[in-house]
Write a protein that holds these residues in place. Structure first.
Motif, PDB file in Angstrom:
ATOM      1  N   LEU A  29       0.859  -1.175   0.000  1.00  0.00           N
ATOM      2  CA  LEU A  29       0.000   0.000   0.000  1.00  0.00           C
ATOM      3  C   LEU A  29       0.898   1.229   0.000  1.00  0.00           C
ATOM      4  O   LEU A  29       1.033   1.954   1.000  1.00  0.00           O
ATOM      5  N   GLY A  55      -2.580   4.420  -1.249  1.00  0.00           N
ATOM      6  CA  GLY A  55      -1.187   4.276  -0.870  1.00  0.00           C
ATOM      7  C   GLY A  55      -0.460   5.594  -0.686  1.00  0.00           C
ATOM      8  O   GLY A  55       0.526   5.658   0.055  1.00  0.00           O
ATOM      9  N   THR A  75       2.335   1.319   6.513  1.00  0.00           N
ATOM     10  CA  THR A  75       2.838   0.610   5.338  1.00  0.00           C
ATOM     11  C   THR A  75       3.880  -0.443   5.721  1.00  0.00           C
ATOM     12  O   THR A  75       3.899  -1.534   5.140  1.00  0.00           O
TER      13      THR A  75
END
Lengths: 118, 109
Positions: A29, A55, A75
């Motif tokens: 992401l 993202g 992330t």
């Protein structure tokens, strides 16, 4: 292979804040081409889209719940967290997270049932 | 926020064909709404069938097809199988947010 799994409490009390986690694998992401969304479904009722995070950290929320929702991502841990404040019994539902890419919510977790009761 | 409307229930005979529709209260549905269609069976998570109006995933059976029809998004099943009995949901994009329809319960009888 992309997988997603929701986790969090099964029971919360009215007025409490719900924190749900979506742990995923098989994708990163980290670009605006990929996103993770949250959707819920009260027992016997229809699906409802709640929130989504890209993202690049762009975030979108359902207008009807906007002031109660916060979506964030980690992330490095491949996790997306959804918080919902001021929970009410009408928020009792199965909460799903889903991978979104190319205009498709293509892969979903199995969902986690959250009940709101005193 | 737009309201997305689907037929509450439909019944189809095995081997027959049926079209489910998805309408928006805001305006006619177009490809810019990126219509998605999902199938959900009891106790399961939804499974995506169609995205961007008519695109199929690798797992989407050939008998399912998506289109725009009379200002609505449409999901057509041809040669319906007993295992197609399920709830079907559409999802529309409205410039940054998404809205699900109320779902169609499809009975194969």
């Amino acid at each position: 292979q992309i997988t997603l799994k929701e986790s969090g409490p099964t029971l919360v009390k009215p007025t409490q804040t719900l924190t749900l986690m979506c742990t995923f694998s098989g994708f990163s992401l980290s670009t605006n081409e990929v996103a993770v969304g949250w959707i819920r479904q009260p027992p016997g009722k229809a699906l409802e889209w709640l929130a989504l995070i890209y993202g690049d950290d762009d975030k979108r929320y359902s207008p009807s719940l906007n002031n109660r929702l916060t979506i964030t991502k980690d992330t490095s841990r491949n996790q997306v967290v959804l918080t919902m404040t001021n929970m009410d019994p009408v928020d009792t539902a199965t909460y799903f997270c889903a991978h979104r890419q190319d205009s498709s919510f293509d892969l979903w977790g199995r969902g986690t049932l959250v009940s709101v009761s005193s | 926020q737009a309201v997305v409307t689907q037929e509450p229930s439909l019944t189809v005979s095995p081997g027959g064909a049926v079209t489910l529709t998805c309408a928006s209260s805001a305006a006619a549905v177009t490809s810019d709404n990126w219509p998605n269609w999902f199938q959900q069976k009891p106790g399961q998570a939804p499974r995506t069938l169609i995205y961007r109006t008519s695109h199929k995933h690798s797992w989407t059976p050939a008998r399912f097809s998506g289109s725009l029809l009379g200002g609505k998004a449409a999901l057509t099943l041809s040669g319906v199988q007993p295992e197609d009995e399920a709830d079907y949901y559409c999802l529309l994009y409205f410039g940054g947010t998404w809205v699900f329809g109320g779902g169609t319960k499809l009975t194969v009888l």
